[in-house]
Scaffold this motif. Sequence first.
Motif, PDB file in Angstrom:
ATOM      1  N   ALA A 179       0.838  -1.018  -0.055  1.00  0.00           N
ATOM      2  CA  ALA A 179      -0.087   0.055   0.020  1.00  0.00           C
ATOM      3  C   ALA A 179       0.964   1.348   0.067  1.00  0.00           C
ATOM      4  O   ALA A 179       0.396   2.180  -0.538  1.00  0.00           O
ATOM      5  N   PHE A 180       1.885   1.348   0.713  1.00  0.00           N
ATOM      6  CA  PHE A 180       2.930   2.245   0.749  1.00  0.00           C
ATOM      7  C   PHE A 180       3.397   2.716  -0.573  1.00  0.00           C
ATOM      8  O   PHE A 180       3.439   3.955  -0.960  1.00  0.00           O
ATOM      9  N   VAL A 181       4.172   1.776  -0.996  1.00  0.00           N
ATOM     10  CA  VAL A 181       4.984   1.833  -2.119  1.00  0.00           C
ATOM     11  C   VAL A 181       4.176   2.230  -3.559  1.00  0.00           C
ATOM     12  O   VAL A 181       4.536   2.859  -4.517  1.00  0.00           O
ATOM     13  N   SER A 182       2.922   1.552  -3.612  1.00  0.00           N
ATOM     14  CA  SER A 182       1.967   2.034  -4.662  1.00  0.00           C
ATOM     15  C   SER A 182       1.600   3.297  -4.811  1.00  0.00           C
ATOM     16  O   SER A 182       1.247   3.876  -5.725  1.00  0.00           O
ATOM     17  N   CYS A 183       1.527   3.871  -3.603  1.00  0.00           N
ATOM     18  CA  CYS A 183       1.320   5.399  -3.605  1.00  0.00           C
ATOM     19  C   CYS A 183       2.431   6.436  -4.011  1.00  0.00           C
ATOM     20  O   CYS A 183       2.299   7.455  -3.959  1.00  0.00           O
ATOM     21  N   LEU A 184       3.448   5.733  -4.045  1.00  0.00           N
ATOM     22  CA  LEU A 184       4.665   6.334  -4.611  1.00  0.00           C
ATOM     23  C   LEU A 184       4.938   5.784  -6.164  1.00  0.00           C
ATOM     24  O   LEU A 184       6.073   6.001  -6.634  1.00  0.00           O
ATOM     25  N   ALA A 185       4.004   5.475  -6.691  1.00  0.00           N
ATOM     26  CA  ALA A 185       4.040   5.030  -8.424  1.00  0.00           C
ATOM     27  C   ALA A 185       4.880   3.737  -8.372  1.00  0.00           C
ATOM     28  O   ALA A 185       5.348   3.454  -9.444  1.00  0.00           O
ATOM     29  N   VAL A 186       5.051   2.981  -7.432  1.00  0.00           N
ATOM     30  CA  VAL A 186       6.020   1.750  -7.553  1.00  0.00           C
ATOM     31  C   VAL A 186       4.803   0.823  -8.119  1.00  0.00           C
ATOM     32  O   VAL A 186       3.709   0.376  -7.302  1.00  0.00           O
ATOM     33  N   PRO A 187       5.288   0.073  -9.480  1.00  0.00           N
ATOM     34  CA  PRO A 187       3.938  -0.685 -10.075  1.00  0.00           C
ATOM     35  C   PRO A 187       3.911  -2.220  -9.144  1.00  0.00           C
ATOM     36  O   PRO A 187       4.443  -3.085  -9.435  1.00  0.00           O
ATOM     37  N   VAL A 188       3.058  -2.147  -8.099  1.00  0.00           N
ATOM     38  CA  VAL A 188       3.028  -3.419  -7.367  1.00  0.00           C
ATOM     39  C   VAL A 188       1.332  -3.629  -7.491  1.00  0.00           C
ATOM     40  O   VAL A 188       0.613  -2.741  -7.463  1.00  0.00           O
ATOM     41  N   PRO A 189       0.781  -5.001  -7.419  1.00  0.00           N
ATOM     42  CA  PRO A 189      -0.583  -5.234  -7.498  1.00  0.00           C
ATOM     43  C   PRO A 189      -1.154  -5.226  -6.088  1.00  0.00           C
ATOM     44  O   PRO A 189      -1.447  -6.231  -5.572  1.00  0.00           O
ATOM     45  N   THR A 190      -1.063  -4.042  -5.389  1.00  0.00           N
ATOM     46  CA  THR A 190      -1.674  -3.787  -4.261  1.00  0.00           C
ATOM     47  C   THR A 190      -3.171  -4.084  -4.014  1.00  0.00           C
ATOM     48  O   THR A 190      -3.879  -4.883  -3.039  1.00  0.00           O
ATOM     49  N   SER A 191      -3.865  -3.834  -5.201  1.00  0.00           N
ATOM     50  CA  SER A 191      -5.416  -4.382  -5.034  1.00  0.00           C
ATOM     51  C   SER A 191      -5.569  -5.837  -4.703  1.00  0.00           C
ATOM     52  O   SER A 191      -6.551  -6.304  -3.896  1.00  0.00           O
ATOM     53  N   LEU A 192      -4.885  -6.827  -5.712  1.00  0.00           N
ATOM     54  CA  LEU A 192      -4.716  -8.097  -5.297  1.00  0.00           C
ATOM     55  C   LEU A 192      -4.124  -8.599  -3.810  1.00  0.00           C
ATOM     56  O   LEU A 192      -4.944  -9.380  -3.208  1.00  0.00           O
ATOM     57  N   VAL A 193      -3.444  -7.989  -3.324  1.00  0.00           N
ATOM     58  CA  VAL A 193      -3.054  -7.880  -2.118  1.00  0.00           C
ATOM     59  C   VAL A 193      -3.824  -7.940  -0.755  1.00  0.00           C
ATOM     60  O   VAL A 193      -4.062  -8.602  -0.088  1.00  0.00           O
TER      61      VAL A 193
ATOM     62  N   ARG B  78       7.784  22.771  -8.625  1.00  0.00           N
ATOM     63  CA  ARG B  78       7.559  22.489 -10.251  1.00  0.00           C
ATOM     64  C   ARG B  78       8.778  22.110 -10.961  1.00  0.00           C
ATOM     65  O   ARG B  78       8.777  21.240 -11.828  1.00  0.00           O
ATOM     66  N   PRO B  79       9.905  22.494 -10.682  1.00  0.00           N
ATOM     67  CA  PRO B  79      11.174  21.894 -11.380  1.00  0.00           C
ATOM     68  C   PRO B  79      11.406  20.521 -11.109  1.00  0.00           C
ATOM     69  O   PRO B  79      11.619  19.646 -11.987  1.00  0.00           O
ATOM     70  N   PHE B  80      11.078  19.913  -9.915  1.00  0.00           N
ATOM     71  CA  PHE B  80      10.947  18.732  -9.463  1.00  0.00           C
ATOM     72  C   PHE B  80      10.065  17.641 -10.377  1.00  0.00           C
ATOM     73  O   PHE B  80      10.291  16.606 -10.889  1.00  0.00           O
ATOM     74  N   LEU B  81       8.897  18.348 -10.502  1.00  0.00           N
ATOM     75  CA  LEU B  81       7.897  17.735 -11.286  1.00  0.00           C
ATOM     76  C   LEU B  81       8.373  17.579 -12.836  1.00  0.00           C
ATOM     77  O   LEU B  81       8.247  16.374 -13.506  1.00  0.00           O
ATOM     78  N   GLY B  82       9.137  18.570 -13.316  1.00  0.00           N
ATOM     79  CA  GLY B  82       9.812  18.462 -14.639  1.00  0.00           C
ATOM     80  C   GLY B  82      10.570  17.359 -14.745  1.00  0.00           C
ATOM     81  O   GLY B  82      10.700  16.489 -15.670  1.00  0.00           O
ATOM     82  N   TRP B  83      11.529  17.182 -13.786  1.00  0.00           N
ATOM     83  CA  TRP B  83      12.588  16.096 -13.719  1.00  0.00           C
ATOM     84  C   TRP B  83      11.985  14.788 -13.497  1.00  0.00           C
ATOM     85  O   TRP B  83      12.528  13.929 -14.355  1.00  0.00           O
ATOM     86  N   VAL B  84      10.902  14.553 -12.847  1.00  0.00           N
ATOM     87  CA  VAL B  84      10.236  13.165 -12.569  1.00  0.00           C
ATOM     88  C   VAL B  84       9.625  12.989 -14.012  1.00  0.00           C
ATOM     89  O   VAL B  84       9.671  11.751 -14.297  1.00  0.00           O
ATOM     90  N   ALA B  85       9.165  13.995 -14.749  1.00  0.00           N
ATOM     91  CA  ALA B  85       8.352  13.678 -16.071  1.00  0.00           C
ATOM     92  C   ALA B  85       9.479  13.174 -17.096  1.00  0.00           C
ATOM     93  O   ALA B  85       9.137  12.401 -17.707  1.00  0.00           O
ATOM     94  N   ARG B  86      10.556  13.795 -16.939  1.00  0.00           N
ATOM     95  CA  ARG B  86      11.741  13.255 -18.162  1.00  0.00           C
ATOM     96  C   ARG B  86      12.195  12.223 -17.652  1.00  0.00           C
ATOM     97  O   ARG B  86      12.486  11.342 -18.521  1.00  0.00           O
ATOM     98  N   ARG B  87      12.464  11.769 -16.396  1.00  0.00           N
ATOM     99  CA  ARG B  87      12.973  10.604 -15.834  1.00  0.00           C
ATOM    100  C   ARG B  87      12.050   9.229 -16.054  1.00  0.00           C
ATOM    101  O   ARG B  87      12.686   8.259 -16.450  1.00  0.00           O
ATOM    102  N   THR B  88      10.701   9.468 -15.897  1.00  0.00           N
ATOM    103  CA  THR B  88       9.823   8.500 -15.967  1.00  0.00           C
ATOM    104  C   THR B  88       9.034   8.557 -17.302  1.00  0.00           C
ATOM    105  O   THR B  88       8.302   7.415 -17.455  1.00  0.00           O
ATOM    106  N   GLY B  89       9.057   9.355 -18.032  1.00  0.00           N
ATOM    107  CA  GLY B  89       8.214   9.225 -19.298  1.00  0.00           C
ATOM    108  C   GLY B  89       6.663   9.647 -19.114  1.00  0.00           C
ATOM    109  O   GLY B  89       5.852   9.134 -19.809  1.00  0.00           O
ATOM    110  N   ARG B  90       6.340   9.814 -17.836  1.00  0.00           N
ATOM    111  CA  ARG B  90       4.802  10.215 -17.411  1.00  0.00           C
ATOM    112  C   ARG B  90       4.511  11.396 -17.595  1.00  0.00           C
ATOM    113  O   ARG B  90       3.599  11.967 -16.763  1.00  0.00           O
ATOM    114  N   HIS B  91       4.613  12.082 -18.639  1.00  0.00           N
ATOM    115  CA  HIS B  91       4.426  13.421 -19.037  1.00  0.00           C
ATOM    116  C   HIS B  91       2.630  13.316 -18.922  1.00  0.00           C
ATOM    117  O   HIS B  91       2.336  14.510 -18.397  1.00  0.00           O
ATOM    118  N   ARG B  92       2.189  12.687 -19.500  1.00  0.00           N
ATOM    119  CA  ARG B  92       0.681  12.767 -19.720  1.00  0.00           C
ATOM    120  C   ARG B  92       0.007  12.765 -18.434  1.00  0.00           C
ATOM    121  O   ARG B  92      -1.051  13.140 -18.081  1.00  0.00           O
TER     122      ARG B  92
END
Length: 206
Positions: free
Chosen positions: A21-35, A77-91
């Motif tokens: 539950a904790f890591v899924s809220c930080l965008a780590v792709p784990v199947p928390t719903s199944l857990v 906002r600068p951090f958001l831009g960095w995260v978008a570039r690093r993760t590709g999650r712009h959308r």
Amino acid sequence: MSDWAFELVSAWGLWVVAGSAFVSCLAVPVPTSLVMLAAGAFAAAGDLVLWQVWLSGWLAALAGDNTGFQVGRWGGRPFLGWVARRTGRHRLIARGEAVIEARGGVGVFLSTWLLAPLGPWVNLVAGSLGLSRWRFALWDTAGETIWVTAYVGLGFAFGTQIDRVAEVVSDWGGLVSALAVAAAFALALGIKLRRRRDGSRPARAD
């Protein structure tokens, strides 16, 4: 996947519920719903205690969301831009910004359960855009209460049919999300047309 979730919960119990539950809220792709579903099923069988399952998932989800919010506040906002570039999650980040700018705290509430894929990004965005901490915490708590209660409760009630429940919940979530987006567009269109109509009316002479 459900067998894997059962094995994980069987081996680690509440630790895996809280951790996922904790890591899924930080965008780590784990199947928390199944857990959550598996933990609810174990509670129904008497191997775990229902209120402990619920509380561990709920507290961990709140901790994860607030961690993301604080990281967003520190980085701005600068951090958001960095995260978008690093993760590709712009959308996703752009959609999170649109939700917060349009709905504020209500957007946080919806992102925890109705628009769950946006949740981690909304947390970051809410912090970086300066949303009030108490406003974030209030709406986030309400939303996570729904999310954790729904999944743990379904697992508790239908523990012997986890595969079917997971499939139904996934389809239902997609349907509800699509309906919510359609309703939002319809509402926005109705407001726009009403304003245009009101603006085109001639002023009444007194």
